[in-house]
Enzyme design. Structure first.
Site, mmCIF file in Angstrom:
data_model
loop_
_atom_site.group_PDB
_atom_site.id
_atom_site.type_symbol
_atom_site.label_atom_id
_atom_site.label_comp_id
_atom_site.label_asym_id
_atom_site.label_seq_id
_atom_site.Cartn_x
_atom_site.Cartn_y
_atom_site.Cartn_z
ATOM 1 N N ASP A 20 52.053 34.883 31.525
ATOM 2 C CA ASP A 20 52.549 35.140 32.864
ATOM 3 C C ASP A 20 52.470 33.818 33.631
ATOM 4 O O ASP A 20 51.738 32.907 33.233
ATOM 5 C CB ASP A 20 51.667 36.220 33.501
ATOM 6 C CG ASP A 20 51.938 36.374 34.970
ATOM 7 O OD1 ASP A 20 53.096 36.633 35.336
ATOM 8 O OD2 ASP A 20 50.991 36.223 35.770
ATOM 9 N N ASP A 22 52.760 33.247 37.707
ATOM 10 C CA ASP A 22 52.041 33.237 38.989
ATOM 11 C C ASP A 22 50.643 33.833 38.848
ATOM 12 O O ASP A 22 50.498 34.956 38.382
ATOM 13 C CB ASP A 22 52.825 34.039 40.035
ATOM 14 C CG ASP A 22 54.181 33.409 40.319
ATOM 15 O OD1 ASP A 22 54.220 32.178 40.472
ATOM 16 O OD2 ASP A 22 55.181 34.138 40.363
ATOM 17 N N GLU A 315 25.143 25.916 43.965
ATOM 18 C CA GLU A 315 23.687 25.940 43.722
ATOM 19 C C GLU A 315 23.275 24.850 42.742
ATOM 20 O O GLU A 315 23.121 25.112 41.550
ATOM 21 C CB GLU A 315 23.276 27.296 43.145
ATOM 22 C CG GLU A 315 23.751 28.519 43.893
ATOM 23 C CD GLU A 315 22.710 29.012 44.898
ATOM 24 O OE1 GLU A 315 21.563 28.517 44.858
ATOM 25 O OE2 GLU A 315 23.067 29.862 45.725
HETATM 26 N N1 RBF Z 1 23.160 33.472 38.771
HETATM 27 C C1 RBF Z 1 23.768 34.514 38.161
HETATM 28 O O1 RBF Z 1 23.777 35.608 38.696
HETATM 29 N N2 RBF Z 1 24.362 34.363 36.940
HETATM 30 C C2 RBF Z 1 24.383 33.191 36.286
HETATM 31 O O2 RBF Z 1 24.957 33.107 35.190
HETATM 32 C C3 RBF Z 1 23.737 32.071 36.886
HETATM 33 N N3 RBF Z 1 23.712 30.870 36.271
HETATM 34 C C4 RBF Z 1 23.083 29.814 36.869
HETATM 35 C C5 RBF Z 1 23.061 28.566 36.236
HETATM 36 C C6 RBF Z 1 22.435 27.471 36.831
HETATM 37 C C7 RBF Z 1 22.417 26.158 36.116
HETATM 38 C C8 RBF Z 1 21.791 27.626 38.084
HETATM 39 C C9 RBF Z 1 21.098 26.474 38.734
HETATM 40 C C10 RBF Z 1 21.810 28.855 38.717
HETATM 41 C C11 RBF Z 1 22.447 29.956 38.129
HETATM 42 N N4 RBF Z 1 22.464 31.208 38.734
HETATM 43 C C12 RBF Z 1 23.116 32.271 38.149
HETATM 44 C C13 RBF Z 1 22.262 31.249 40.185
HETATM 45 C C14 RBF Z 1 20.955 31.726 40.637
HETATM 46 O O3 RBF Z 1 21.099 33.121 40.727
HETATM 47 C C15 RBF Z 1 20.771 31.111 42.007
HETATM 48 O O4 RBF Z 1 20.472 29.773 41.855
HETATM 49 C C16 RBF Z 1 19.720 31.829 42.778
HETATM 50 O O5 RBF Z 1 20.277 33.054 43.159
HETATM 51 C C17 RBF Z 1 19.289 31.057 44.015
HETATM 52 O O6 RBF Z 1 20.047 31.386 45.123
HETATM 53 MG MG MG Z 2 18.861 27.120 46.744
#
Ligand code: RBF
Ligand code: MG
Ligand code: ADP
Length: 383
Positions: A20, A22, A315
């Site tokens: 597809d 768009d 993050e």
């Molecule tokens: N949060 C998720 O819900 N799923 C993820 O796959 C996930 N992977 C992350 C990978 C890295 C390298 C980092 C630093 C954070 C990840 N987090 C993930 C985010 C994490 O939930 C978040 O840093 C905290 O919620 C702090 O606010």
């Molecule tokens: Mg933070």
């Protein structure tokens, strides 16, 4: 046998790909929103972006009819289309390829995998839109517009016609689609369908698809019997680098407390376009802190499915142990590669373990010349 293996062995192998346009290869959503905003304001109405899902994947006529009805516009659908068409044509030169689109087309073309383009838009609009993207037109052996079949998606007509023109059995075709009508059409044509939803937090609606991926970066052609991508390096996918920076702000106060993994959050203000352009996921690169130096960094961008945030956040976890926090300090990031899509996890422990694994992948990859060269980029130090 694990569930994953069972699924893999049931997957049918394909010989060609029908795409597809768009929302799948082109980032049209923003353009559609902007054009509707302009046109609706002429009628004294305000476009509400939340209605985007209503027009996604529809034929131009159906989409126009839906807007005319929803906003109770004092004009016919035909009149509306004649007003909106020139506004769209003016924007076609501004539509960007979605992340991974050029990579996918080049890969399949280099391996001689036949490709078709099948879009509900009229053929003429398709040709105009792809003319701004080098090498796209010649990638497709077949291009089919909505005006070339009796009924557009969700009817299977377009995909069946594409298979016929490719001289392929429907069961040998892999459809890649972002919209629900497109997925319905692909399944009705008895093809394999990978969905790449273009709107966030919608993947649960795509149960009819054979697989739902977050962006084209996550497509694994080998799952469908096609040649695998060869550009992954030690669990990482090199990207054209992108740059983002600003003062470190307070986040959800969760990183250190809940996960033991502090993330130095950046404000998303001023970066909304850049953020919208990049799929959510786990990325890595280099971080410069004005008074401390340059460090390795791994980060997630997105809605953190485990916590189900309402906003897309950035993050970055700096891979260095600091003795104090540094809120307000200028943080500069160069993102050089991609690791994986964001995921949900059955437990906090498994989320934490995965983030540490991401950290190790980034730590190691950033030693490769391919990535380490960016460490000396003046952007990281100029603040
Ligand atoms: N949060 C998720 O819900 N799923 C993820 O796959 C996930 N992977 C992350 C990978 C890295 C390298 C980092 C630093 C954070 C990840 N987090 C993930 C985010 C994490 O939930 C978040 O840093 C905290 O919620 C702090 O606010
Ligand atoms: Mg933070
Ligand atoms: P918030 O939710 O406010 O971001 P966190 O618990 O995620 O809170 O902690 C992040 C803060 O911790 C950062 O803003 C920074 O000041 C500090 N910090 C200390 N070490 C690190 C590190 N290695 N990486 C990122 N931030 C760090």
């Amino acid at each position: 046998m694990t569930e994953k293996m069972a699924t893999a062995s049931l997957t049918k192998l394909v010989r060609c790909v029908i795409l597809d346009l768009d929302g799948t290869l082109l980032n049209t959503d923003g353009i559609v929103g902007n054009v509707l905003k302009v046109l609706l304001s002429r009628y004294g109405k305000q476009w509400d972006g939340r209605e985007a899902h209503k027009i996604l994947g529809k034929t131009p006529f159906e989409a126009a009819a839906a807007v005319v009805e929803d906003y109770q516009l004092p004009c016919s659908t035909i009149e509306f289309i004649s007003q909106i068409s020139p506004l769209f044509s003016d924007q076609w030169c501004n539509i960007k390829a979605l992340p991974g689109a050029n990579r996918l087309l080049k890969h399949l073309k280099n391996h001689g995998v036949p490709m078709a383009l099948a879009s509900n838009s009229p053929k003429e609009s398709i040709e105009a839109k792809i003319s701004y993207h080098d090498g796209w037109k010649s990638s497709f052996s077949v291009i089919i517009g909505g005006d070339e079949v009796r009924t557009g998606k969700p009817s299977p007509d377009m995909f069946l016609e594409a298979a016929e023109r490719l001289s392929m059995e429907p069961s040998s075709c892999l459809v890649i689609e972002d919209s629900l009508p497109g997925v319905t059409a692909g399944k009705a044509a008895e093809m394999q369908v990978v969905a790449v939803p273009s709107l966030p937090k919608q993947s649960h609606l795509y149960t009819a698809a054979d697989e739902v991926i977050n962006s084209l970066l996550d497509l694994r052609p080998e799952k469908w019997g096609l040649p695998p991508f060869e550009d992954w390096v030690d669990g990482t996918l090199p990207l054209d680098p992108w740059y983002i920076g600003g003062p470190v702000i307070k986040g959800f106060g969760r990183g250190s407390k809940v996960l033991g993994i502090p993330t130095a959050n950046l404000s998303t203000k001023g970066y909304s376009d850049l953020l919208a352009e990049h799929p959510s996921g786990v990325y890595f690169g280099w971080a410069g802190l004005s008074s401390r130096g340059v460090f390795k960094m791994v980060m997630s961008i997105g809605w953190n499915p485990y916590f189900d945030n309402k906003e897309k956040t950035i993050e970055p976890w700096i891979l260095y142990k600091f003795d104090e926090d540094f809120y307000g300090e200028e943080l500069r990031l160069i993102i050089v590669g991609y690791i994986r899509p964001e995921a949900n996890f059955p437990s906090l422990e498994s989320l934490i373990a995965k983030i540490h694994e991401d950290g190790e992948i980034a730590e190691k990859a950033l030693e490769l010349p391919l990535y380490s060269s960016y460490k000396n980029d003046p952007y990281l130090r100029s603040s």
